[in-house]
Design an enzyme around this catalytic site. Structure first.
Site, mmCIF file in Angstrom:
data_model
loop_
_atom_site.group_PDB
_atom_site.id
_atom_site.type_symbol
_atom_site.label_atom_id
_atom_site.label_comp_id
_atom_site.label_asym_id
_atom_site.label_seq_id
_atom_site.Cartn_x
_atom_site.Cartn_y
_atom_site.Cartn_z
ATOM 1 N N PRO A 15 36.523 38.610 47.906
ATOM 2 C CA PRO A 15 37.652 38.681 48.845
ATOM 3 C C PRO A 15 37.634 40.004 49.610
ATOM 4 O O PRO A 15 36.905 40.924 49.245
ATOM 5 C CB PRO A 15 38.861 38.632 47.904
ATOM 6 C CG PRO A 15 38.386 39.293 46.651
ATOM 7 C CD PRO A 15 36.905 38.932 46.527
ATOM 8 N N TYR A 66 40.405 41.825 49.876
ATOM 9 C CA TYR A 66 41.279 42.710 49.092
ATOM 10 C C TYR A 66 41.602 42.014 47.781
ATOM 11 O O TYR A 66 41.623 40.790 47.709
ATOM 12 C CB TYR A 66 42.556 43.093 49.862
ATOM 13 C CG TYR A 66 43.290 41.946 50.505
ATOM 14 C CD1 TYR A 66 42.940 41.475 51.763
ATOM 15 C CD2 TYR A 66 44.349 41.315 49.842
ATOM 16 C CE1 TYR A 66 43.599 40.403 52.337
ATOM 17 C CE2 TYR A 66 45.020 40.248 50.419
ATOM 18 C CZ TYR A 66 44.640 39.796 51.667
ATOM 19 O OH TYR A 66 45.283 38.742 52.241
ATOM 20 N N HIS A 78 38.261 33.243 49.295
ATOM 21 C CA HIS A 78 37.015 33.968 49.516
ATOM 22 C C HIS A 78 36.551 34.606 48.203
ATOM 23 O O HIS A 78 37.356 35.114 47.433
ATOM 24 C CB HIS A 78 37.216 35.120 50.518
ATOM 25 C CG HIS A 78 37.163 34.705 51.944
ATOM 26 N ND1 HIS A 78 37.713 35.461 52.958
ATOM 27 C CD2 HIS A 78 36.631 33.621 52.535
ATOM 28 C CE1 HIS A 78 37.505 34.855 54.123
ATOM 29 N NE2 HIS A 78 36.863 33.731 53.890
ATOM 30 N N HIS A 127 44.839 35.621 47.175
ATOM 31 C CA HIS A 127 45.374 35.016 48.390
ATOM 32 C C HIS A 127 44.494 33.834 48.767
ATOM 33 O O HIS A 127 43.336 33.752 48.363
ATOM 34 C CB HIS A 127 45.460 36.045 49.525
ATOM 35 C CG HIS A 127 44.153 36.695 49.862
ATOM 36 N ND1 HIS A 127 43.581 37.691 49.074
ATOM 37 C CD2 HIS A 127 43.285 36.498 50.879
ATOM 38 C CE1 HIS A 127 42.429 38.071 49.612
ATOM 39 N NE2 HIS A 127 42.215 37.353 50.714
ATOM 40 N N VAL A 128 45.098 32.918 49.540
ATOM 41 C CA VAL A 128 44.423 31.674 49.913
ATOM 42 C C VAL A 128 44.487 31.518 51.430
ATOM 43 O O VAL A 128 45.527 31.783 52.045
ATOM 44 C CB VAL A 128 45.095 30.460 49.208
ATOM 45 C CG1 VAL A 128 44.482 29.150 49.682
ATOM 46 C CG2 VAL A 128 45.001 30.592 47.688
ATOM 47 N N HIS A 132 43.927 41.113 45.637
ATOM 48 C CA HIS A 132 45.206 40.515 45.215
ATOM 49 C C HIS A 132 45.083 39.063 45.655
ATOM 50 O O HIS A 132 44.823 38.799 46.845
ATOM 51 C CB HIS A 132 46.388 41.210 45.896
ATOM 52 C CG HIS A 132 47.701 40.569 45.572
ATOM 53 N ND1 HIS A 132 48.609 41.103 44.673
ATOM 54 C CD2 HIS A 132 48.260 39.411 46.008
ATOM 55 C CE1 HIS A 132 49.659 40.300 44.577
ATOM 56 N NE2 HIS A 132 49.474 39.271 45.384
#
Lengths: 230, 230
Positions: B164, B166, B161, B170-171, B168
């Site tokens: 995102p 947050y 995203h 991530h996928v 940190h």
């Protein structure tokens, strides 16, 4: 009931709406029925070579009729529905409400820009040569929608489909707040990104791997499977 | 009731499901309420310069807590839910079911890969240096989901995203057949495209204009408006 020559419009996945709407497809062929039945979908990663070796020959072998598109461009149909036209034969287009939008509310605003120039089948055919056309669609499309419907460009999602539903270049304009069918990342390509990519590399869309989903019953999936690519 | 440290998970737009599900957010702050109220959204075209001048200072000025992410990575929380781990501190990650997925059916399969390496805030921080990490997430994530849930990589939508939820890296892994929230073209970026773009240009995501939607009440929108960019 819809005229069969427009059936391509009606073959999109049905939109998710809070109110019930129906689309009557008549006469319904086997192909229409298959389209509406829920089926497994598979993601295809089509390289530039795959396009040349698998997809392009497949498109050419099919007799997809786009006469209904030419009828719109030649004002033989839908002339009274045109929202905007740039008549230039190379860089012009017609902007028209999509058949899925009844124009009674702005929540599910949906228009289509259809380019005048013939022979641009899809995203895969685009090069830097088409930048003036694409910029016209982006700029004039936004201006026309603001003028007619009062919706600003910042509230519009403007994108191409790959694979498209029909092989004559067209661009979708939908309300940003509308969870329109076919706007997910594995099918939609923002027009602004397409322009940036062509500015970065004029052959971007000839070389680039493009990812899209095919349903289990689609003939193109079989072609990819036969080539050991799916 | 959800623990407040996980509230970020629950703050996604509610998924559209055929069965009714509820997510209780307790205690609910003003921010939670705003997130669930329907609001106008505006598309932002963030250039690389806009990121440096507007978005990055905004992110740094906020005290977004990602302690809940570190708790997962350090096995202080959720350790029994881990589906796969590559423990490498540079190129490793943890794969865990998203809280929105109850794991009872595959229709709405949703997992998240969280990288071990700290300090990668978003897509904007990615360079060619991160390719080994991204390739591990793509390859091992697909293998782990096939092994545990029997779902092949060709039936998964794998994306990041931007913006995102947050900061940190991530996928998201969702079932291709699932119309997951946040998978539309103005928010989702396919991991395979991200890898291709970084191979094409190691600084792609520092330079590139990225388009995303912001709701009317979001503080970042105000920052873009103040800068005359929205």
């Amino acid at each position: 009931m819809s005229n069969d020559i427009y059936s391509t419009y009606h073959l999109y996945p049905p939109p998710q709406l809070s109110e019930i709407k129906t689309t009557v497809v008549y006469p319904a062929t086997e192909k229409h029925l298959q389209k509406y039945l829920r089926q497994d979908a598979y993601l295809i990663c089509e390289t530039g070579e795959d396009y040349k070796n698998i997809t392009l020959p497949f498109i050419q072998s099919q007799s997809f009729s786009i006469q209904w598109v030419y009828n719109i461009l030649e004002k033989k149909a839908e002339a009274d529905r045109i929202i905007h036209e740039n008549p230039d034969s190379s860089n012009g287009f017609i902007l028209i409400p999509d058949f899925k939008w009844n124009q009674k509310q702005l929540d599910d605003l949906y228009l289509i820009a259809i380019c005048h120039r013939r022979g641009i089948k899809s995203l895969r055919d685009l090069t830097a040569e088409h930048l003036p056309l694409l910029r016209n669609i982006l700029q004039e499309g936004k201006e026309a929608i603001l003028k007619r419907f009062g919706v600003a460009g910042s509230q519009l999602r403007i994108y191409l489909h790959y694979q498209p539903s029909y092989f004559h270049l067209h661009v979708h304009f939908t309300a940003l707040s509308y969870d329109a069918p076919g706007c997910s990342v594995e099918r939609a390509h923002l027009l602004s990104d397409v322009i940036d990519n062509l500015e970065l590399d004029p052959q971007y869309y000839q070389k680039r791997t493009l990812t899209f989903a095919l349903r289990a019953d689609e003939a193109l999936l079989k072609k990819f499977q036969e080539a050991g690519k799916a």
